[in-house]
Design an enzyme around this catalytic site. Structure first.
Site, short mmCIF file in Angstrom:
data_model
loop_
_atom_site.label_atom_id
_atom_site.label_comp_id
_atom_site.label_asym_id
_atom_site.label_seq_id
_atom_site.Cartn_x
_atom_site.Cartn_y
_atom_site.Cartn_z
N ARG A 27 -11.52 -11.61 -38.82
CA ARG A 27 -12.74 -10.54 -37.93
C ARG A 27 -13.10 -9.53 -39.60
O ARG A 27 -14.02 -9.48 -40.02
CB ARG A 27 -12.90 -10.75 -37.14
CG ARG A 27 -12.93 -12.02 -36.04
CD ARG A 27 -14.01 -10.55 -35.46
NE ARG A 27 -15.02 -10.63 -34.55
CZ ARG A 27 -15.98 -11.55 -34.57
NH1 ARG A 27 -15.98 -12.75 -34.29
NH2 ARG A 27 -17.56 -11.35 -34.88
N TRP A 76 -14.56 -4.58 -40.51
CA TRP A 76 -15.03 -5.06 -42.37
C TRP A 76 -16.37 -4.61 -42.86
O TRP A 76 -17.79 -4.53 -41.93
CB TRP A 76 -15.49 -6.38 -41.75
CG TRP A 76 -15.13 -7.62 -43.16
CD1 TRP A 76 -14.52 -8.26 -43.83
CD2 TRP A 76 -17.04 -7.43 -43.84
NE1 TRP A 76 -15.34 -7.90 -44.76
CE2 TRP A 76 -17.09 -7.86 -44.94
CE3 TRP A 76 -18.91 -7.58 -43.41
CZ2 TRP A 76 -17.75 -8.06 -45.73
CZ3 TRP A 76 -19.17 -7.97 -44.12
CH2 TRP A 76 -19.55 -8.26 -45.40
N ASN A 112 -19.05 -4.22 -33.15
CA ASN A 112 -19.19 -4.77 -33.63
C ASN A 112 -20.76 -5.01 -34.38
O ASN A 112 -21.31 -5.49 -33.45
CB ASN A 112 -18.38 -5.91 -33.30
CG ASN A 112 -18.31 -7.54 -34.61
OD1 ASN A 112 -19.13 -7.01 -35.78
ND2 ASN A 112 -18.99 -8.35 -33.72
N GLY A 113 -21.56 -5.11 -35.65
CA GLY A 113 -22.73 -5.35 -35.55
C GLY A 113 -23.35 -4.01 -36.81
O GLY A 113 -22.73 -4.07 -37.45
N LYS A 503 -14.20 -23.39 -51.93
CA LYS A 503 -12.94 -22.97 -51.15
C LYS A 503 -11.99 -22.48 -52.31
O LYS A 503 -11.77 -21.71 -52.23
CB LYS A 503 -12.45 -24.20 -51.49
CG LYS A 503 -12.57 -25.26 -49.78
CD LYS A 503 -12.35 -24.41 -48.57
CE LYS A 503 -12.91 -23.58 -47.79
NZ LYS A 503 -13.88 -23.89 -47.18
N HIS A 522 -27.43 -28.69 -69.41
CA HIS A 522 -28.78 -27.64 -69.39
C HIS A 522 -28.94 -26.24 -69.77
O HIS A 522 -28.96 -25.42 -69.47
CB HIS A 522 -29.98 -27.97 -68.64
CG HIS A 522 -30.16 -29.27 -69.15
ND1 HIS A 522 -32.05 -29.59 -69.60
CD2 HIS A 522 -29.98 -30.50 -68.18
CE1 HIS A 522 -31.91 -31.50 -69.08
NE2 HIS A 522 -30.99 -31.73 -67.99
C1 AGP Z 1 -16.22 -21.25 -45.58
O1 AGP Z 1 -14.56 -21.29 -46.31
C2 AGP Z 1 -16.98 -19.77 -45.44
N1 AGP Z 1 -15.58 -19.38 -44.36
C3 AGP Z 1 -18.21 -18.88 -44.87
O2 AGP Z 1 -19.07 -19.34 -45.75
C4 AGP Z 1 -18.94 -19.82 -43.66
O3 AGP Z 1 -18.86 -21.22 -44.01
C5 AGP Z 1 -20.27 -19.28 -43.72
O4 AGP Z 1 -20.40 -18.04 -43.42
C6 AGP Z 1 -20.70 -20.00 -42.32
O5 AGP Z 1 -19.89 -19.05 -41.17
P1 AGP Z 1 -20.68 -20.02 -39.36
O6 AGP Z 1 -19.75 -21.46 -39.43
O7 AGP Z 1 -19.94 -19.57 -38.59
O8 AGP Z 1 -21.70 -19.60 -39.41
#
Ligand code: AGP
Length: 626
Positions: A27, A76, A112-113, A503, A522
């Site tokens: 996370r 993070w 967190n937030g 990816k 284009h």
């Molecule tokens: C993709 O590999 C990422 N981890 C990211 O794009 C992810 O799909 C996006 O943040 C959405 O997350 P969620 O499905 O938990 O809402």
């Protein structure tokens, strides 16, 4: 976006906090910290920058910190650079150095937030004589709790309630008060937090894997609710300070599901789980009454009458989940004749939408906590529009707030780059498309049975795609130093390319673009140089020639071509330099197969570049901030 943990019980807290944080490191992983209390003594705070292992080393895997009550955090960064000063826990009082060591502060907390009005609150607190040591919004939050605790003297829950009313934003907050040894207090709004309990211990965490080695019994704390944790008891309160009764939920999956199981990385393990989890998801919604198979949505209450009432579908999601929406758009529109519009949730929530009242808004999210997706869901609800979510994490905010929640059965997904959850989301979208098409009278019994069999064939065909992995590994080693990679396709193939490209960039750090093949000329084709890798997805019969021509236009300008198509289309080798074949399946559902080589390509390139596959730089698994 940050992971928080808390422990109160009869064991040494610090090793348990570290173990929990290690399960949440996906996370956030730019700094970490813990605060532990030994009986009545003041809290001892230890913080380090970098990965969690730095913190573990500093406190001898937790053994160096005595005490049976504590909180921890893995960060993070949102407000302020990753540094010890900005790392959590934060304290309400004055601190020296970077805020580590024994602290006599009244309140110590982790969060967190995001607190949106933190600057205004910070100014207020400064007027009241508070001094700030970090650039974080969290320090403001902790000092505000301290302020209300002292001013009104109503106790911890009262101070938290007054704080919650004053702040705007999202939070999962865990604090310890100096006057209340052996207790943790928590509050939550729009950021995930669960509380687990066994006979003699209570745990708090941002996500279930952090506590699964200790208990399977969890409580979901609601929005604007608070909790008081002591070793044998947990009580919940609403904003008025009244107690709230909560049911325990027993987690079905075990701790092993969140371990690497012999694979080098979670991502590779999760790629290999796709045959199983797609089948689990299919089996959840396809029932066999002995005579014939049918799709059954009674699990989440979506009826034939509901479906008949929908004249428009909106899909809102972020990242890979949005890519699922892009693919679903093509399939749903074609099979149901219902117009479908897909939007990034971050755009949907702020656009002045003229939403059709008979619409269905579908929100797709692995975590069920993505801030923008949750906001899109709430916007739809405010407009009186029915909502359906496709969610993986049981009990998450989106799952709870939606009218119909269609769960994917992917199990815990740890790698930041999604693979198995994406595949299960596609399965759900296809099931919805087929059932809606049937209800709308566009799919007859024969076609319905055919679609169901095709869907059920996907898991074993994914298995077949995985058997090809050594070839992809070999190819990846040739392209690990690529500067740019382009993914091109049309229609469903374009949607597949969007995911293949994401990816690639998120785990290999190679610049990559997904382009609708017809759009290249284009402008973007000017970027093609000698040796640029262009990957074409060529799975749709009616668009095959068109996309191949676009690939050839790139080859004429020096590109090296990789093509993905179905077994039998061997003529592709006349044009491309490297061909990858996938099993045949109904073309609507091919995304579940074509994505496998692209996941593998991203994975192997990342590995050959020596990168941290599961925890790519600057990212976090669950994006609970805007
Ligand atoms: C993709 O590999 C990422 N981890 C990211 O794009 C992810 O799909 C996006 O943040 C959405 O997350 P969620 O499905 O938990 O809402």
């Amino acid at each position: 976006m940050c992971g928080i943990v808390g422990y109160v019980g009869n064991k040494q807290a610090a090793p348990i906090l570290l173990e929990g944080l290690s399960k949440l490191e996906y996370r956030g992983y730019d700094s970490a910290g813990v605060a532990v209390r030994d009986g009545e003594k003041a809290a001892v705070v230890v913080k380090t920058t970098g990965r969690l292992k730095n913190l573990s080393e500093k406190i001898d895997n937790g053994k160096a910190l005595a005490g049976t009550c504590g909180i921890g955090h893995t960060r993070w960064a949102t407000h302020g650079v990753p540094s010890r000063e900005n790392a959590h826990p934060h304290v309400s009082g004055n601190c020296t150095g970077s805020g580590s060591g024994e602290v006599e502060s009244l309140v110590v907390g982790v969060h967190n937030g995001i607190i949106e009005n933190y600057q205004e609150l910070k100014a207020k607190m400064e007027r009241h004589g508070y001094v700030f040591y970090s650039q974080t919004d969290t320090e403001v939050l902790i000092k505000l709790v301290d302020y209300y605790y002292k001013k009104y003297q109503g106790g911890p829950i009262d101070a938290l309630a007054k704080t919650i009313v004053r702040v705007r934003g999202s939070y999962a907050l865990a604090v310890m008060f100096k006057d209340h040894p052996g207790k943790i207090f928590a509050a939550r709004k729009d950021s995930p937090m669960i509380i687990g309990k066994n006979d003699s211990e209570v745990f708090l965490a941002s996500d279930v894997p952090a506590i699964l080695n200790h208990t399977r019994d969890v409580y979901y704390i609601g929005n604007l609710e608070m909790a008081e944790l002591s070793p044998k008891e947990v009580s919940f309160y609403n904003l008025d300070g009244d107690k709230v009764q909560k049911e325990v939920t027993t987690i079905e999956w075990d701790a092993e599901a969140a371990e690497k199981g012999g694979f080098e990385h979670f991502m590779m393990k999760e790629i290999h789980e796709q045959p199983k989890v797609t089948m689990d998801t299919l089996k959840k919604y396809i029932k066999d009454d002995g005579k014939k198979k049918h799709i059954d949505f009674s699990d989440f209450g979506l009826t034939k009458e509901d479906i008949e009432g929908f004249s428009q579908i909106y899909i809102a999601a972020c990242g890979s989940a949005w890519h699922v929406g892009m693919q679903a758009q093509y399939v749903m529109e074609e099979l149901t004749d219902i117009p479908v519009r897909v939007e990034l949730a971050s755009e949907f929530r702020y656009r002045k939408n003229k939403l059709n009242k008979n619409a269905l808004v579908i929100v797709i999210s692995q975590s069920g906590e993505t801030a923008d997706s949750l906001a899109a869901l709430r916007l739809a609800k405010e407009n009186g529009i029915k909502t359906l979510s496709i969610v993986n994490v049981v009990g998450s905010s989106i799952a709870r707030e939606t009218d119909y929640c269609m769960y994917t059965v992917a199990g815990p997904e740890i790698s930041v780059a999604t693979t198995k959850a994406y595949s299960c989301q596609l399965i759900c979208a296809f099931l919805l498309a087929v059932e809606m098409g049937k209800v709308k009278g566009l799919i007859d019994d024969k076609k319905y049975a055919y679609y169901i069999e095709e869907l059920l064939s996907i898991p074993s065909k994914i298995e077949a795609c995985l058997e090809n992995k050594e070839r992809i590994q070999w190819f990846a080693s040739k392209y690990s130093n690529a500067r740019d990679i382009f993914f091109i396709g049309r229609g469903i193939d374009y949607a597949i390319c969007l995911e293949g490209s994401l990816k690639m960039k998120e785990i290999s750090y190679i610049h990559s673009e997904a382009y609708a093949a017809g759009e290249l000329k284009h402008g973007t084709i000017s970027l093609i140089e000698d040796g640029t890798l262009v990957v074409g997805s060529l799975t749709q019969a009616d668009l095959y020639e068109k996309t191949l021509s676009n690939m050839m236009e790139c080859k004429s300008r020096g590109a090296y071509l990789m093509g993905i198509t179905t077994f039998g289309k061997y003529d592709v080798e006349d044009s491309v330099n490297f061909a990858v074949y996938i099993p045949k399946v109904d073309e609507h559902f091919v995304g579940n197969l074509a994505i496998i080589p692209l996941q593998l390509l991203g994975y192997y390139i990342s590995v050959s570049r020596g990168l941290d596959v599961d925890k790519p730089r600057n990212l976090a698994k669950s994006v609970t901030v805007e």
